[in-house]
Design a protein around this motif. Sequence first.
Motif, short mmCIF file in Angstrom:
data_model
loop_
_atom_site.label_atom_id
_atom_site.label_comp_id
_atom_site.label_asym_id
_atom_site.label_seq_id
_atom_site.Cartn_x
_atom_site.Cartn_y
_atom_site.Cartn_z
N GLY A 129 -6.35 -18.65 -0.33
CA GLY A 129 -6.66 -18.33 -1.72
C GLY A 129 -6.92 -16.86 -1.96
O GLY A 129 -6.74 -16.03 -1.08
N PRO A 130 -7.38 -16.53 -3.17
CA PRO A 130 -7.45 -15.14 -3.60
C PRO A 130 -8.66 -14.33 -3.15
O PRO A 130 -8.70 -13.14 -3.36
CB PRO A 130 -7.43 -15.26 -5.13
N SER A 131 -9.67 -14.97 -2.53
CA SER A 131 -10.90 -14.23 -2.19
C SER A 131 -11.32 -14.40 -0.73
O SER A 131 -12.50 -14.62 -0.44
CB SER A 131 -12.04 -14.69 -3.10
N PRO A 132 -10.42 -14.28 0.23
CA PRO A 132 -10.79 -14.56 1.62
C PRO A 132 -11.79 -13.56 2.21
O PRO A 132 -12.61 -13.94 3.04
CB PRO A 132 -9.45 -14.50 2.36
N ILE A 133 -11.74 -12.32 1.80
CA ILE A 133 -12.67 -11.32 2.34
C ILE A 133 -14.09 -11.63 1.85
O ILE A 133 -15.05 -11.62 2.63
CB ILE A 133 -12.23 -9.89 1.95
N TYR A 135 -15.24 -14.52 0.89
CA TYR A 135 -15.73 -15.76 1.51
C TYR A 135 -16.19 -15.53 2.94
O TYR A 135 -17.18 -16.11 3.37
CB TYR A 135 -14.66 -16.85 1.47
N ALA A 136 -15.49 -14.71 3.69
CA ALA A 136 -15.90 -14.41 5.07
C ALA A 136 -17.29 -13.78 5.08
O ALA A 136 -18.14 -14.13 5.91
CB ALA A 136 -14.88 -13.50 5.74
N ILE A 137 -17.54 -12.87 4.15
CA ILE A 137 -18.85 -12.22 4.08
C ILE A 137 -19.92 -13.21 3.61
O ILE A 137 -20.99 -13.33 4.22
CB ILE A 137 -18.79 -10.98 3.15
N LEU A 138 -19.63 -13.93 2.54
CA LEU A 138 -20.61 -14.87 1.98
C LEU A 138 -21.01 -15.97 2.96
O LEU A 138 -22.15 -16.44 2.95
CB LEU A 138 -20.06 -15.51 0.70
N HIS A 139 -20.08 -16.39 3.81
CA HIS A 139 -20.36 -17.46 4.76
C HIS A 139 -20.86 -16.94 6.11
O HIS A 139 -21.03 -17.72 7.04
CB HIS A 139 -19.12 -18.35 4.92
N GLY A 140 -21.09 -15.64 6.22
CA GLY A 140 -21.64 -15.08 7.44
C GLY A 140 -20.73 -15.17 8.65
O GLY A 140 -21.19 -15.23 9.79
N ASP A 141 -19.42 -15.18 8.41
CA ASP A 141 -18.46 -15.24 9.52
C ASP A 141 -18.68 -14.05 10.46
O ASP A 141 -18.95 -12.94 10.01
CB ASP A 141 -17.02 -15.21 9.01
N ARG A 164 -4.19 -11.10 13.76
CA ARG A 164 -5.03 -10.16 14.50
C ARG A 164 -6.48 -10.43 14.10
O ARG A 164 -6.80 -10.44 12.92
CB ARG A 164 -4.65 -8.72 14.19
N VAL A 165 -7.32 -10.62 15.11
CA VAL A 165 -8.74 -10.88 14.89
C VAL A 165 -9.47 -9.57 14.65
O VAL A 165 -9.19 -8.56 15.29
CB VAL A 165 -9.35 -11.61 16.12
N ALA A 166 -10.41 -9.61 13.72
CA ALA A 166 -11.30 -8.47 13.45
C ALA A 166 -12.73 -8.99 13.52
O ALA A 166 -13.09 -9.94 12.82
CB ALA A 166 -11.01 -7.88 12.08
N ARG A 167 -13.51 -8.42 14.38
CA ARG A 167 -14.92 -8.80 14.53
C ARG A 167 -15.73 -8.23 13.37
O ARG A 167 -15.49 -7.12 12.93
CB ARG A 167 -15.49 -8.28 15.85
N ILE A 168 -16.69 -9.01 12.92
CA ILE A 168 -17.63 -8.54 11.90
C ILE A 168 -18.95 -8.33 12.63
O ILE A 168 -19.78 -9.24 12.74
CB ILE A 168 -17.78 -9.53 10.74
N ALA A 169 -19.14 -7.15 13.18
CA ALA A 169 -20.31 -6.85 14.00
C ALA A 169 -21.56 -6.61 13.16
O ALA A 169 -22.67 -6.89 13.58
CB ALA A 169 -20.02 -5.64 14.88
N ASN A 170 -21.36 -6.08 11.97
CA ASN A 170 -22.47 -5.71 11.11
C ASN A 170 -22.67 -6.79 10.05
O ASN A 170 -21.81 -6.98 9.18
CB ASN A 170 -22.17 -4.36 10.45
N ARG A 171 -23.80 -7.49 10.08
CA ARG A 171 -24.08 -8.55 9.11
C ARG A 171 -24.25 -7.99 7.69
O ARG A 171 -24.26 -8.74 6.73
CB ARG A 171 -25.33 -9.33 9.50
N ARG A 172 -24.39 -6.69 7.57
CA ARG A 172 -24.55 -6.07 6.25
C ARG A 172 -23.26 -5.41 5.77
O ARG A 172 -23.28 -4.58 4.88
CB ARG A 172 -25.68 -5.04 6.29
N THR A 174 -20.06 -4.52 3.81
CA THR A 174 -19.77 -4.69 2.39
C THR A 174 -18.30 -5.07 2.21
O THR A 174 -17.47 -4.88 3.11
CB THR A 174 -20.03 -3.38 1.62
N TYR A 175 -18.01 -5.59 1.03
CA TYR A 175 -16.63 -5.94 0.72
C TYR A 175 -15.69 -4.74 0.87
O TYR A 175 -14.66 -4.86 1.53
CB TYR A 175 -16.52 -6.54 -0.69
N PRO A 176 -16.01 -3.56 0.29
CA PRO A 176 -15.08 -2.44 0.46
C PRO A 176 -14.84 -2.05 1.92
O PRO A 176 -13.71 -1.72 2.29
CB PRO A 176 -15.75 -1.29 -0.31
N GLU A 177 -15.87 -2.11 2.74
CA GLU A 177 -15.70 -1.76 4.16
C GLU A 177 -14.76 -2.74 4.86
O GLU A 177 -13.84 -2.33 5.56
CB GLU A 177 -17.06 -1.76 4.88
#
Length: 194
Positions: A129-133, A135-141, A164-172, A174-177
């Motif tokens: 869908g149109p908001s995957p980034i 959703y990943a942030i909101l769900h704490g992926d 390609r996998v991208a790790r989300i190391a920083n729980r804070r 932001t969407y732009p980052e």
Amino acid sequence: MNNSQKIKTIFFGTSLFALPSLEMLIRSEWTPVAVVTKPDEPAGRKQLLTPPPVKSYIVERVTRNAEEKKIEILQPRKLDANFAPHAARYAPDVFIVAAYGKIIPKEILAIPRLGALNIHPSLLPRWRGPSPIQYAILHGDTETGVTIMQMDEEMDHGPLVTNRVARIANRRITYPELHDQLAKAAAELLIETL
């Protein structure tokens, strides 16, 4: 690759997410013969007619620089039988789609001989869908990524080509980052895939 073997691409994209992929294509041997983007729309308080980011990029960076390659911009209101001949006249080998914002009908997807590749900012099938980034942030992926798939007429559907996998190391984060990180990863993966 010589000119007789050159693969002709048409790029479909609208938003800022598409820009790194478009820029990498322009700098590569797969420079698009045309770019399809949404029509200019009213924006802001004064509702001024504003081009989408992909069109602005082509106009400002490519067409004003004599060293850059010329690329035609197509802005159809609808992707229908009236648009099909415009795309077919380029005899494209492949469509590349990144954040275009419209569903591309089966009849249009059938035009390029090698099909159409879609770049999606998630590890499909998670967060279609149109908001995957977002959703990943909101769900704490803790990880997300980009996927390139062979398109069919359904949204974010079709055989997966690579990801390609991208790790989300920083729980804070932001969407732009995360957006910019995934857009850059998508561009690199696209060139590797082609």
